[in-house]
Design an enzyme around this catalytic site. Structure first.
Site, PDB file in Angstrom:
ATOM      1  N   HIS A 135       5.533   5.954   6.589  1.00  0.00           N
ATOM      2  CA  HIS A 135       6.036   4.870   7.003  1.00  0.00           C
ATOM      3  C   HIS A 135       6.733   4.423   7.556  1.00  0.00           C
ATOM      4  CE1 HIS A 135       5.464   5.274   2.470  1.00  0.00           C
ATOM      5  NE2 HIS A 135       5.050   4.530   2.544  1.00  0.00           N
ATOM      6  N   TRP A 176      -4.792   8.051   2.239  1.00  0.00           N
ATOM      7  CA  TRP A 176      -3.340   7.217   2.391  1.00  0.00           C
ATOM      8  C   TRP A 176      -2.634   7.699   0.787  1.00  0.00           C
ATOM      9  CZ3 TRP A 176       0.422   6.251   5.682  1.00  0.00           C
ATOM     10  CH2 TRP A 176       1.829   4.974   5.587  1.00  0.00           C
TER      11      TRP A 176
END
Length: 109
Positions: free
Chosen positions: A22, A79
């Site tokens: 992230h 992802w």
């Protein structure tokens, strides 16, 4: 606009990996989130409990359709193949939820 929030656990041995992912979210994922009418999206981490709290503003008219579009996107599926193994869903989540959705009980502008 609708403010929305969700929670999930994080596997203790995956905290650093999740933070790394992230810190550099793929541009295609950021674009997809925007195209699915989500703005002002933030994820918080509470350690040592390893709880994630996500909050965003939804600007669309059909949340379920936008989430289906997001889930069907091949780059997003890639992802998620990295993110999902890091996560630990709450036992109390509703059927069909991965992240447990939350009810807003207070808001101040």
């Amino acid at each position: 606009m609708q403010r929305m929030g969700m929670m999930i656990g994080l596997q203790p041995d995956k905290v650093e990996e999740y933070k790394r992912l992230h810190a550099a979210v793929w541009p295609e994922i950021l674009d997809l989130i925007s195209r699915c009418n989500i703005k002002n999206y933030t994820i918080f981490l509470r350690e040592p409990e390893n709880l994630l709290f996500g909050v965003w503003d939804y600007h669309g008219v059909d949340f379920e359709a936008d989430m289906a579009k997001m889930a069907a996107d091949p780059k997003n599926q890639e992802w998620w193949s990295f993110c999902i193994p890091c996560q630990k869903p709450l036992d109390t989540r509703k059927d069909g939820e991965w992240w447990a959705m939350m009810d807003e009980v207070f808001h101040m502008d």
